[in-house]
Design a protein around this motif. Structure first.
Motif, short mmCIF file in Angstrom:
data_model
loop_
_atom_site.label_atom_id
_atom_site.label_comp_id
_atom_site.label_asym_id
_atom_site.label_seq_id
_atom_site.Cartn_x
_atom_site.Cartn_y
_atom_site.Cartn_z
N HIS A 17 -19.60 21.48 -16.00
CA HIS A 17 -21.00 21.18 -16.34
C HIS A 17 -21.59 20.11 -15.43
N LEU A 190 -23.32 10.95 -18.21
CA LEU A 190 -24.54 11.74 -18.39
C LEU A 190 -24.59 12.26 -19.83
N LYS A 200 -17.78 19.46 -22.76
CA LYS A 200 -17.54 20.83 -23.20
C LYS A 200 -17.11 20.87 -24.66
P1 ADP Z 1 -15.28 17.09 -20.73
O1 ADP Z 1 -15.67 15.78 -21.38
O2 ADP Z 1 -16.41 18.06 -20.67
O3 ADP Z 1 -14.03 17.66 -21.35
P2 ADP Z 1 -13.52 16.41 -18.55
O4 ADP Z 1 -12.79 15.44 -19.41
O5 ADP Z 1 -12.82 17.69 -18.18
O6 ADP Z 1 -14.94 16.76 -19.21
O7 ADP Z 1 -13.97 15.64 -17.23
C1 ADP Z 1 -13.76 16.03 -15.89
C2 ADP Z 1 -14.40 14.98 -15.00
O8 ADP Z 1 -15.81 14.90 -15.20
C3 ADP Z 1 -13.88 13.56 -15.25
O9 ADP Z 1 -13.76 12.89 -14.01
C4 ADP Z 1 -14.96 12.91 -16.10
O10 ADP Z 1 -15.00 11.49 -15.91
C5 ADP Z 1 -16.23 13.59 -15.59
N1 ADP Z 1 -17.20 13.72 -16.68
C6 ADP Z 1 -17.05 14.47 -17.80
N2 ADP Z 1 -18.13 14.39 -18.60
C7 ADP Z 1 -19.00 13.56 -17.98
C8 ADP Z 1 -20.31 13.06 -18.30
N3 ADP Z 1 -20.93 13.41 -19.40
N4 ADP Z 1 -20.90 12.21 -17.43
C9 ADP Z 1 -20.28 11.84 -16.29
N5 ADP Z 1 -19.05 12.27 -15.93
C10 ADP Z 1 -18.39 13.12 -16.74
#
Ligand code: ADP
Length: 329
Positions: A17, A190, A200
């Motif tokens: 995303h 974000l 997600k």
């Molecule tokens: P999710 O929270 O959707 O499960 P992940 O944990 O798989 O996302 O995160 C993958 C990468 O994206 C990581 O480096 C994380 O710090 C970054 N990330 C995830 N969500 C955000 C967000 N809302 N804003 C900024 N960075 C994010």
């Protein structure tokens, strides 16, 4: 002259995303100019919390490669590959598991939190693999003797554990691995369309691959200042999700947008329309690149095969050394 060697990975969940892009990938795209980078689609990690149904894994891996390449990662500059294509990750993980006390893994703060959180969603993850997640992450990083790891704040305990395992290995068998350093990401979190962190797991995300129509539809659903009921009410941008996005996508007209909101010169519907068009044009090049790659799946497979070949060379050399110092050769 490169500043150092980076390893970083992401799980192929099929739900990449905008938060992942702005919080992580955009940073990688910048780092690729100054560092020698290994970027890995960590499919084995995806199994640590989702192992029951693996049928869509190939599709998710392909999607992640599309996300990364369309987002601007250069497959010539960087080594871009899939974890399970380089079996040395598994061998090093096994050897490291011999020297890692269970208590080190159990005390990682995200372990208990996630166990609880995912357990509440009905996931059975009281498994050896889930506990060993940071162990596998350690193997990933040190297999390439990476000295720098870009991480978010929440990943710091994992990296600390990695450094502890490295110290223990080097102490037992000899100095093979450098202690990797964290490179903290500056990007703020974000929000998703409901105002909570975009994730997600919350279903509030804007997919990175969203079409212009989809983008407009998601922006229409964004929460705004709850106190602003009528168009004539003055708004407060500080509590508005749309405003957080304007700060990123409409920097050059931000002052005007803020003023128009505060004195009710613009309504939320129009403010959202402006944002959506800004986002559509900011992401237009990415969409074009994605469409080109989508039309040529063979090219994506080639890129991943080329990446795996380059990764394997480094990994094989490290494992030679490891086997030698452990008297396994
Ligand atoms: P999710 O929270 O959707 O499960 P992940 O944990 O798989 O996302 O995160 C993958 C990468 O994206 C990581 O480096 C994380 O710090 C970054 N990330 C995830 N969500 C955000 C967000 N809302 N804003 C900024 N960075 C994010």
């Amino acid at each position: 002259m490169k500043k150092g060697r980076i390893f970083s990975g992401m799980q192929p969940s099929g739900k990449f995303h905008l938060g992942n892009y702005l919080g992580a990938l955009e940073n990688w795209v910048r780092l690729q100019h100054d560092y020698e980078c290994f970027f890995c689609i960590v499919d084995w990690h995806a199994l640590t919390s989702s192992y029951e149904d693996t049928r869509r894994l190939p599709e998710h891996i392909h999607d992640m490669a599309l996300d990364w390449l369309s987002g601007g990662l250069d497959p010539e500059k960087n080594v871009i590959f899939v974890q399970s294509h380089v079996k040395e990750h598994a061998e090093l993980h096994l050897l490291l598991s011999m020297i890692t006390p269970l208590s080190w893994l159990e005390r990682v703060p995200t372990y208990k939190d996630k166990l609880q959180q995912l357990g509440a969603q009905g996931k059975e993850i009281n498994t050896y693999g889930f506990l060993g997640y940071p162990e596998l992450m350690t193997a990933d990083i040190i297999l390439y003797k990476a000295d720098t790891v870009p991480v978010g704040e929440d990943q710091l305990p994992h990296l600390e554990l990695c450094r502890e395992i490295v110290r223990r290995f080097n102490h037992l068998y000899g100095e093979v691995f450098p202690e990797p350093q964290a490179k903290l990401s500056q990007a703020p979190l974000l929000p998703g369309i409901d105002g909570r962190k975009m994730s997600k797991s919350y279903g509030n995300e804007i997919p990175f691959a969203a079409s212009p129509e989809d983008l407009r539809a998601r922006v229409r659903l964004m929460v705004t200042d709850p106190q602003r009921v009528k168009k004539t009410d003055p708004g407060n941008p500080d509590v508005c999700t749309v405003h957080t996005f304007h700060k990123i996508f409409s920097r050059d007209e931000l002052d005007e947008i803020v003023m128009s909101c505060r004195n009710a010169a613009i309504g939320c519907v129009d403010c959202k329309k402006r944002l959506a068009e800004r986002m559509v044009s900011a992401l237009a090049d990415i969409h074009v690149r994605r469409a080109e790659l989508e039309a040529n799946p063979g090219r994506v497979r080639e890129i991943l095969a080329y990446g795996a070949e380059r990764a394997r060379q480094v990994a094989a050399a490290t494992m030679e050394e490891v086997r030698q110092v452990m008297h396994l050769s």
